[in-house]
Design an enzyme around this catalytic site. Structure first.
Site, PDB file in Angstrom:
ATOM      1  N   TYR A 132      37.134  34.452  44.730  1.00 35.72           N
ATOM      2  CA  TYR A 132      37.381  33.092  44.066  1.00 35.72           C
ATOM      3  C   TYR A 132      38.793  33.254  43.043  1.00 35.72           C
ATOM      4  CZ  TYR A 132      36.849  29.168  41.229  1.00 35.72           C
ATOM      5  OH  TYR A 132      37.102  27.870  40.751  1.00 35.72           O
ATOM      6  N   GLN A 196      30.287  25.330  42.628  1.00 37.69           N
ATOM      7  CA  GLN A 196      29.907  25.202  43.854  1.00 37.69           C
ATOM      8  C   GLN A 196      30.534  26.039  44.683  1.00 37.69           C
ATOM      9  OE1 GLN A 196      31.627  23.082  41.563  1.00 37.69           O
ATOM     10  NE2 GLN A 196      33.007  21.953  42.443  1.00 37.69           N
ATOM     11  N   ASN A 220      35.868  30.482  35.205  1.00 37.31           N
ATOM     12  CA  ASN A 220      35.575  29.864  33.769  1.00 37.31           C
ATOM     13  C   ASN A 220      33.964  30.201  33.723  1.00 37.31           C
ATOM     14  OD1 ASN A 220      33.932  27.707  35.399  1.00 37.31           O
ATOM     15  ND2 ASN A 220      35.621  26.119  34.726  1.00 37.31           N
ATOM     16  N   GLN A 265      48.785  37.042  25.974  1.00 38.75           N
ATOM     17  CA  GLN A 265      47.354  37.032  26.320  1.00 38.75           C
ATOM     18  C   GLN A 265      46.780  35.791  25.801  1.00 38.75           C
ATOM     19  OE1 GLN A 265      45.751  39.023  28.898  1.00 38.75           O
ATOM     20  NE2 GLN A 265      48.050  39.071  29.187  1.00 38.75           N
ATOM     21  N   HIS A 268      46.513  32.478  27.657  1.00 35.29           N
ATOM     22  CA  HIS A 268      45.501  32.368  28.926  1.00 35.29           C
ATOM     23  C   HIS A 268      44.603  31.314  28.449  1.00 35.29           C
ATOM     24  CE1 HIS A 268      46.066  35.180  32.088  1.00 35.29           C
ATOM     25  NE2 HIS A 268      46.526  36.029  31.186  1.00 35.29           N
ATOM     26  N   GLU A 334      39.607  44.672  27.312  1.00 34.05           N
ATOM     27  CA  GLU A 334      40.042  44.461  28.668  1.00 34.05           C
ATOM     28  C   GLU A 334      41.482  45.067  28.948  1.00 34.05           C
ATOM     29  OE1 GLU A 334      40.927  40.565  31.758  1.00 34.05           O
ATOM     30  OE2 GLU A 334      40.994  40.390  29.538  1.00 34.05           O
ATOM     31  N   HIS A 335      42.160  44.762  27.986  1.00 35.76           N
ATOM     32  CA  HIS A 335      43.879  45.215  28.246  1.00 35.76           C
ATOM     33  C   HIS A 335      43.751  46.094  26.820  1.00 35.76           C
ATOM     34  CE1 HIS A 335      43.754  41.568  30.269  1.00 35.76           C
ATOM     35  NE2 HIS A 335      44.511  42.072  31.280  1.00 35.76           N
ATOM     36  N   ASP A 368      49.634  42.367  34.884  1.00 36.62           N
ATOM     37  CA  ASP A 368      49.108  41.214  35.376  1.00 36.62           C
ATOM     38  C   ASP A 368      49.692  40.790  36.579  1.00 36.62           C
ATOM     39  OD1 ASP A 368      47.562  40.556  33.280  1.00 36.62           O
ATOM     40  OD2 ASP A 368      48.837  39.073  32.158  1.00 36.62           O
ATOM     41  N   HIS A 427       3.702  61.596  51.696  1.00 34.76           N
ATOM     42  CA  HIS A 427       5.286  61.795  51.743  1.00 34.76           C
ATOM     43  C   HIS A 427       5.253  63.414  52.320  1.00 34.76           C
ATOM     44  CE1 HIS A 427       6.002  58.334  49.700  1.00 34.76           C
ATOM     45  NE2 HIS A 427       7.231  58.682  49.745  1.00 34.76           N
TER      46      HIS A 427
END
Length: 437
Positions: A132, A196, A220, A265, A268, A334-335, A368, A427
């Site tokens: 995606y 979707q 998102n 950042q 974004h 994250e960064h 990035d 077993h």
């Protein structure tokens, strides 16, 4: 512009500080969003392309003439690329592919535990993946590279890409996204966005899209919610939340550089997080002084100003850089940038971060696009237990067990005893019967 959180002296006074909660994250209620996307996912599962058309009109205000992008549209987008943009794309691909090849390592490892007793681990690529690529506030064409290249290096035989249709491009995804797919040789591209798209990948749509085994890529909150809802039917990479940057810096850092990285950042998303952790009040003041001019000078100033002014963004003043490391390890960004006099040594002590950017010449925006590293990274503190998207995300580790008669005989009694201890005598019998006379 950034609020101040002053931790100085608090640890010395005996206060127990939870560094994981010093800076709160932005609200990101995936559980609530799951209920919003449930009818979308159910609709795609039940009605296929008819539901895709309905939701495309509702959410994207356009229904593409064909949900699967025609091959000629991919080729036309590639042919129309500006040469400089193409060069940037190709260099980013080259670097990411080089790092991915190194990440791959050995495809098979074999251990001999005793004569005739062998266990091998074979890395098998996922059969089919759905990747995606967001197209909301920004058409993240770089995400095509970050998803497709490691999947290709892993040897995934079937790759499909989905990105939202754009009204201004006749219902096709953004041209740069199509061009990158063409350059990378990905021919299965869908003009489908949001929850979707995840449902299409997870359930499949007759005569349009075969179901996949793994869905990766950022999106998102509704994309994240669809991933959570459909996990199990399909595997996912992660539940990525709003992007975030933390900068650990001392008095040697250039305040203009630090401010620029925080702004980059914040660009974004209005709920992006920008956090500066420093033992230098002078640096903190200098960065605060830089921000208004830098924010006003950039295109998305309103979005950036909102992000920097949010509860999720702050300057954190600490007693020293050891406490600063405790803060950034607790925050698990994250960064994470390290801009200190001893940046490499400090970076070596970081245990929790999606990616670490060391020194003044390694900004997050390099990662990035063109560093060769991945930019699909864990957010919301998940870097304490999760990794960014990489080649191994597209591989399954399978053990291959090969024992001879004598090798099984050597360990048979241990298996029988273990089975009896777990009250699973059948077993043990599955082993002992092989040696019954």
């Amino acid at each position: 512009m950034l609020r101040m959180i002053d931790l100085r002296g608090r640890a010395a006074s005996g206060e127990r500080l939870d560094y994981a909660t010093v800076v709160p994250r932005a609200a990101f209620d995936v559980a609530a969003a799951v209920e919003a996307v449930r009818p979308i996912c159910d609709g795609v599962a039940a009605r296929g392309a008819d539901a895709l058309a309905e939701f495309s009109q509702a959410f994207d205000q356009v229904v593409p003439p064909s949900f699967r992008v025609p091959p000629e549209a991919l080729r036309e987008a590639e042919a129309a690329l500006d040469p400089d943009i193409r060069a940037a794309f190709e260099e980013s691909i080259r670097r990411r592919r080089t790092v991915s090849a190194a990440e791959l390592g050995e495809r098979e490892v074999e251990v001999t535990l005793a004569p005739g007793a062998r266990v091998a681990q074979r890395m098998i690529p996922v059969r089919r993946v759905g990747l995606y690529v967001p197209g909301g506030l920004a058409p993240l064409s770089s995400s095509v590279i970050m998803n497709v290249v490691p999947a290709q290096v892993a040897g995934v035989p079937s790759i499909a890409v989905a990105s939202p249709p754009q009204r201004e491009f006749g219902g096709l995804p953004h041209p740069s996204i199509l061009a990158l797919c063409s350059i990378l040789g990905v021919e299965e591209v869908y003009a489908v966005g949001g929850a979707q798209a995840i449902a299409m990948f997870a359930h499949g749509v007759p005569l349009l899209c075969e179901r996949v085994d793994l869905v990766t890529g950022p999106g998102n909150i509704y994309v994240v919610a669809a991933k959570r809802l459909l996990k199990g039917r399909v595997n996912i990479d992660s539940e990525a939340g709003p992007t975030e940057i933390a900068v650990l810096a001392d008095a040697t850092a250039n305040p203009a550089h630090v401010a620029a990285d925080l702004v980059s950042q914040a660009e974004h998303d209005p709920v992006a997080a920008a956090v500066l952790v420093t033992d230098s009040p002078e640096l903190a003041d200098a960065v605060q002084a830089e921000l208004p001019e830098q924010v006003s000078a950039t295109k998305h100033s309103e979005r950036i100003r909102t992000a920097l002014g949010g509860a999720q963004s702050a300057v954190v003043l600490v007693d020293d850089l050891d406490q600063g490391l405790a803060v950034v390890n607790g925050y698990a960004a994250e960064h994470l940038e390290i801009q200190t006099a001893d940046a490499e040594q400090r970076a070596a002590r970081v245990t929790n971060a999606g990616a670490i950017f060391v020194g003044p010449w390694s900004p997050v925006s390099l990662g990035d696009y063109s560093a060769g590293s991945t930019h699909v990274l864990p957010t919301a503190g998940c870097a304490c237990h999760s990794s960014g998207l990489n080649v191994k995300s597209f591989l399954k580790a399978v053990h291959v067990v090969t024992y001879s008669h004598d090798a099984l005989a050597e360990v048979a009694r241990h298996v029988e005893v273990f089975a009896d201890a777990e009250d699973l005598p059948a077993h043990g019998a599955a082993v002992s019967r092989r040696f019954a006379r």
